[in-house]
Design an enzyme around this catalytic site. Structure first.
Site, PDB file in Angstrom:
ATOM      1  N   ASN A 136       0.833  -1.453   0.035  1.00  0.00           N
ATOM      2  CA  ASN A 136      -0.071  -0.132   0.113  1.00  0.00           C
ATOM      3  C   ASN A 136       0.659   1.252   0.031  1.00  0.00           C
ATOM      4  O   ASN A 136       0.222   2.287   0.298  1.00  0.00           O
ATOM      5  CB  ASN A 136      -0.932   0.055   1.031  1.00  0.00           C
ATOM      6  CG  ASN A 136      -0.183   0.095   2.359  1.00  0.00           C
ATOM      7  OD1 ASN A 136       1.132   0.098   2.460  1.00  0.00           O
ATOM      8  ND2 ASN A 136      -0.918  -0.001   3.511  1.00  0.00           N
ATOM      9  N   GLU A 143       1.102   4.502   7.394  1.00  0.00           N
ATOM     10  CA  GLU A 143       0.098   3.825   6.541  1.00  0.00           C
ATOM     11  C   GLU A 143      -0.276   5.120   5.654  1.00  0.00           C
ATOM     12  O   GLU A 143      -0.014   6.401   6.026  1.00  0.00           O
ATOM     13  CB  GLU A 143      -0.887   3.325   7.386  1.00  0.00           C
ATOM     14  CG  GLU A 143      -0.531   2.103   7.881  1.00  0.00           C
ATOM     15  CD  GLU A 143      -0.172   0.841   7.417  1.00  0.00           C
ATOM     16  OE1 GLU A 143       0.174   0.995   6.187  1.00  0.00           O
ATOM     17  OE2 GLU A 143      -0.407  -0.033   8.138  1.00  0.00           O
TER      18      GLU A 143
END
Ligand code: PGA
Length: 241
Positions: A136, A143
């Site tokens: 990702n 994140e």
């Protein structure tokens, strides 16, 4: 950003280890930023060989790891403490007191994050930061949509990361949901960065990080702004470039 593409994971691991060894030869008291995960394993094996066969000396090297799961003790086989001792530290002559990994058991996590940043500053900052990349686009455990300006902090892991890391655990339920990670600001302060990626499952993230917009949705895209950053890739990871 410089991008190098090599034929295989073995070639990537050897080239990465040579870059680290060159850094240590140039500055014996190098501060290394280290990563866990599958990607750097080959590099750690090569560095172990260089220590055993060519006497690569880690006695003055200082290390700071990117991250650690919250809730795991250092002797837990899934912890990044355990990973680093198992895969590198026990095989080389680095001094235990020169190794730093965030404290996954800290009672006061905010204080632990601050202390980690302060220890890093006292050591003079990272000379060479090793990074992997998540599917990702995460770096460390920053994140998607992480602030680009964040220091070391506590994060909630994304579903994608929990699923990806479940392969190291007995079940997905056992994967910790939180971690302490160096922030993107911390990572960007490193003097030099070496990002490693292999395999086709990283190809989209590499394309977005290297060629896409600089966007918090792809944390690694900020590396386009770093003045001395190398992406070292195998052909599969580089296939969309
Ligand atoms: P991996 O993890 O090396 O196990 O693919 C990299 C990352 O998630 O940063």
């Amino acid at each position: 950003m410089e991008i190098y593409v090599v034929d295989s994971y073995e070639a990537l691991s050897t080239r990465a280890a040579l870059i680290v060894a060159g850094q240590i030869c140039a500055k014996a008291d190098t501060v290394l930023g280290l990563a866990t995960g599958s990607t750097p394993l080959g590099m750690y094996r090569e560095l172990t060989e260089m220590h055993k066969k060519q006497k690569l000396d880690f006695s003055r090297v200082i290390s700071f790891n990117l991250d650690e799961y919250l809730g795991l003790a250092p002797d837990n086989v899934q912890s990044y403490h355990y990973f680093m001792w198992e895969n590198l530290f026990q095989h080389i002559n680095i001094r235990p007191e020169n190794t730093h990994i965030p404290d996954g058991l800290a009672a006061d996590t905010d204080a632990a994050c601050l202390q980690y940043e302060q220890a890093l500053q006292r050591a003079g900052g990272v000379d060479l930061q090793i990074l992997g990349i998540g599917r990702n686009g995460h770096i460390g455990f920053n994140e998607p949509s992480s602030r680009f300006t964040g220091p070391t902090h506590v994060v909630r892991l994304s579903e994608d990361t929990i699923k990806a890391n479940a392969r190291f655990f007995a079940s997905v339920e056992e994967v910790p949901t939180h971690a302490i990670t160096m922030g993107i600001k911390t990572i960007m302060q490193a003097k030099k960065i070496l990002l490693l990626a292999n395999g086709k499952e990283k190809a989209q993230a590499i394309k977005a990080a290297a060629c896409g917009d600089i966007d918090p949705a792809v944390p690694a895209s900020i590396l386009q702004l770093h003045p001395d950053c190398i992406f070292l890739l195998d052909r599969e990871a580089a296939q969309y470039l």
